[in-house]
Design an enzyme around this catalytic site. Structure first.
Site, PDB file in Angstrom:
ATOM      1  N   ASP A 317       0.880  -1.159   0.000  1.00  0.00           N
ATOM      2  CA  ASP A 317       0.000   0.000   0.000  1.00  0.00           C
ATOM      3  C   ASP A 317       0.926   1.219   0.000  1.00  0.00           C
ATOM      4  OD1 ASP A 317      -2.336   1.661   0.445  1.00  0.00           O
ATOM      5  OD2 ASP A 317      -1.567   1.890   2.481  1.00  0.00           O
ATOM      6  N   ASP A 515      -1.271  -0.409   6.003  1.00  0.00           N
ATOM      7  CA  ASP A 515      -1.458   0.225   7.311  1.00  0.00           C
ATOM      8  C   ASP A 515      -2.893   0.592   7.625  1.00  0.00           C
ATOM      9  OD1 ASP A 515      -1.528   2.439   5.423  1.00  0.00           O
ATOM     10  OD2 ASP A 515      -1.442   3.725   7.184  1.00  0.00           O
ATOM     11  N   ASP A 519      -6.844  -2.000   4.033  1.00  0.00           N
ATOM     12  CA  ASP A 519      -5.861  -3.036   3.699  1.00  0.00           C
ATOM     13  C   ASP A 519      -6.149  -4.361   4.396  1.00  0.00           C
ATOM     14  OD1 ASP A 519      -4.273  -1.298   2.104  1.00  0.00           O
ATOM     15  OD2 ASP A 519      -3.381  -0.458   3.918  1.00  0.00           O
TER      16      ASP A 519
END
Length: 628
Positions: A317, A515, A519
């Site tokens: 990410d 994070d 996700d």
């Protein structure tokens, strides 16, 4: 019968790990007393270990056979225990029980239980909604909202269901769904998702997706489905248990028939017990987890490092992982007689009362106390106006600056801002006394260590992939800085799952690093999920296999190299323990070993495995290319 077995199982589990440790300590002391005859007791001291450690093994073996005809390593251990006791070899029986329970304890400490990530996602689900009927506002349970209902959302509130804005303007924090680092301005006709947060401004919306169809509920289902497919670690000794039991019984029976000496048969059962084999994997994993902890990793799933060793792709990410995840001023440009510092100071003065995240970021990055300002006014969806140092200041988007037609943008300004906009940055235009003075650029910034970390991953043969909810321009700009070739932008949670599943279907093991709440499904679906523990959401951390506590992404290559080193150690442990077993069996068949000496040989093998595994605690690796 079933109720009786259930009560026995409950009794065995009573006390948990603390009880197991206490019984092992007592049993260990008893075996030392037995071996060196330290105390005059009315019974053999080894019986303490037989009862405390051996009886639970026998009960579990019997329950497994009775309820599911499940043959595990504890079946052979039980046979060896009973046989040793029958011929009076009490120490051998106690030693076997102790070693096997020690291995079981290490596995229990290594294999983690299911996490509470889904529960925390459920807690994010809005519980109430403001429904407007005939002009009157009424609070109802969010689950009672129907498609077509008109809702009102106040500043700071979570959007209760998916819908479309019918009146009002605001800025919405969509990080929970998309991971975007910057809030998104919303107006009439724009869609909003359940679980996202209204930053400021009151707006009304029409519900379009409610209940199980809403975005946050879909996220919960994604996490649940992704978690269901992840297998837990299975002990090697248990996988081979059927063959071990059959081979041991056949060898013992043949030796007894041929030699006529039952002690040889019992010795074979003793040395066939897979003590070192049971310790081979959990001791290495425990040591590797200890090493990982020193480098800032909290390993939450026991077999995570085992799976990590097979990884060939790492999907990242962007926001909060490769970048800091908060907007920062990266440039101040002047297109007038004003100096850059003056533009920054005047803008900070105007924004000091703003509730907008970009306004707050400007004030924070200014770093000094803004000068006094008056006549402050916020215009939702556009920007702010204020008076400072005797000047009328406007700071906002193009709509605010050019809305009344008094200010036009020069070609040089358009080309100057275009570069920043193409990189995914946000531009705040600043006008002073109705004349364009300049602009301020805000952007998410790359972590200093990210580039070196990506380079090291390439050296050890792991390919990085960027999966982000940001737009293509922002994603490509970051990927270009970090030399990441594979980029997938505009990813919702289900899109991240789709790409991870795509790589997995190509037989590639995937590690996901993220994070945010958005996700969480991807962290579960990936072969290994690593969450940023410092800046990451609780849900991301709880659903991941590993948490990076201090957010030092530079340590990720070390973790990958450590996982591969751990697997090499496990293979050495298994090779040695099996070779020692075969040698001991040969000596037992020929009568050279008796049960007690056979048990001591097992001790020696187990000690070697523990020492070899413990070397992982201090392992530092070499250069990135040589760590493998």
């Amino acid at each position: 019968m079933k109720s009786f077995i259930g009560k026995v199982e409950d009794a065995l589990e009573f006390g948990g790990v603390k009880k197991d440790i206490a019984l092992l300590v007592i049993s260990g002391i008893a075996l030392v007393i037995s071996l060196f005859d330290l105390l005059p007791l009315p019974f053999h001291a080894a019986w303490v270990a037989i009862i405390l450690c051996g009886v639970p093994i026998i009960l579990e073996a019997v329950i497994g056979l009775v309820t599911a005809f499940d043959i595990k390593a504890d079946v052979l251990v039980s046979l060896a225990l009973v046989a040793s006791v029958c011929i009076g070899e009490d120490f051998a029986a106690g030693e076997i029980a102790f070693i096997m329970q020690l291995g079981a304890l290490l596995e229990d400490l290594t294999v983690a239980k299911a996490r509470a990530g889904i529960e925390k996602l459920v807690h994010l689900t809005p519980q109430t909604a403001r429904v407007i009927n005939d002009g009157e506002e009424k609070m109802i349970a969010a689950k009672r909202v129907q498609v077509g209902d008109l809702l009102r959302v106040l500043p700071g509130e979570t959007v209760p269901v998916d819908g479309t804005i019918t009146s009002g303007q605001t800025s919405v924090n969509q990080a929970v769904m998309t991971g975007e680092s910057l809030p998104v301005d919303k107006g009439v006709g724009d869609t909003v998702s359940s679980g996202t947060v209204n930053q400021f401004g009151i707006f009304e919306m029409e519900a379009t997706k409610v209940g199980e169809d809403s975005s946050i509920q879909r996220m919960i289902r994604l996490v649940q489905s992704a978690d269901a497919g992840k297998a837990k670690i299975v002990g090697l000794a248990d996988r081979w248990a059927t063959w071990i039991v059959v081979t041991a019984l056949a060898a013992a029976a043949l030796t007894w028939l041929i030699s006529g000496e039952i002690i040889r048969a019992v010795t074979i059962l003793v040395v066939f017990c897979p003590c070192a084999l049971v310790l081979a994997t959990p001791t290495a994993i425990m040591a590797a987890i200890g090493n990982a902890t020193k480098h800032g990793f909290l390993v939450r799933e026991g077999d995570a490092l085992e799976r990590l060793a097979k990884v060939s792709k790492i999907t990242f990410d962007k926001t909060g992982t490769l970048t800091f995840g908060t907007p920062k001023v990266i440039a101040v440009e002047s297109v007038s007689a004003f100096e850059k510092d003056d533009i920054f100071a005047l803008t900070a003065a105007a924004e000091q009362f703003s509730e907008h995240p970009l306004g707050k970021a400007i004030v924070k990055c200014y770093g000094r106390k803004p000068q006094a300002a008056a006549e402050f006014r916020m215009i939702p969806g556009e920007g702010v106006t204020a008076k400072a140092d005797g000047k009328r200041i406007k700071a906002g988007n193009l709509k605010m600056i050019t809305g009344n037609g008094d200010i036009s943008l020069s070609p040089s300004l358009v080309s100057g801002t275009e570069r920043y906009l193409n990189e995914g940055s946000t531009v705040i235009y600043v006008a002073v006394d109705e004349e364009l003075a300049g602009y301020i650029v805000l952007s998410d910034t790359v972590r200093e260590e990210s580039a070196a970390m990506i380079e090291e991953l390439g050296k050890i043969g792991v390919e990085p992939v960027l999966l982000t909810g940001d737009n293509q321009n922002a994603a490509s700009a970051i990927a270009g800085q970090l030399h990441i070739e594979k980029v997938h932008a505009n990813c919702l949670p289900e899109d991240k799952l789709k790409w991870i599943r795509f790589y997995q279907e190509k037989k590639e093991a995937v590690c996901m690093i993220g994070d945010g709440v958005n996700d969480a499904p991807a962290l579960k679906m990936a072969d290994v999920g690593i969450a940023m523990g410092g800046v990451g959401s609780d849900i991301a951390v709880d659903t991941a296999d590993i948490a990076l506590v201090d957010d030092e992404v530079k340590e990720i290559p070390h973790l990958l190299a450590l996982s591969k080193r751990m697997m090499a150690t496990i293979k050495w442990n298994l090779t040695f323990s099996m070779a020692l077993n075969f040698l001991a069996i040969a000596l037992a068949i020929t009568g050279i070993l008796n049960p007690v000496i056979g048990a001591l040989v097992h001790n020696a093998g187990s000690v070697f495995v523990i020492i070899n595994s413990s070397l992982l605690l201090g392992w530092k690796g070499k250069s990135a290319a040589a760590r493998l």
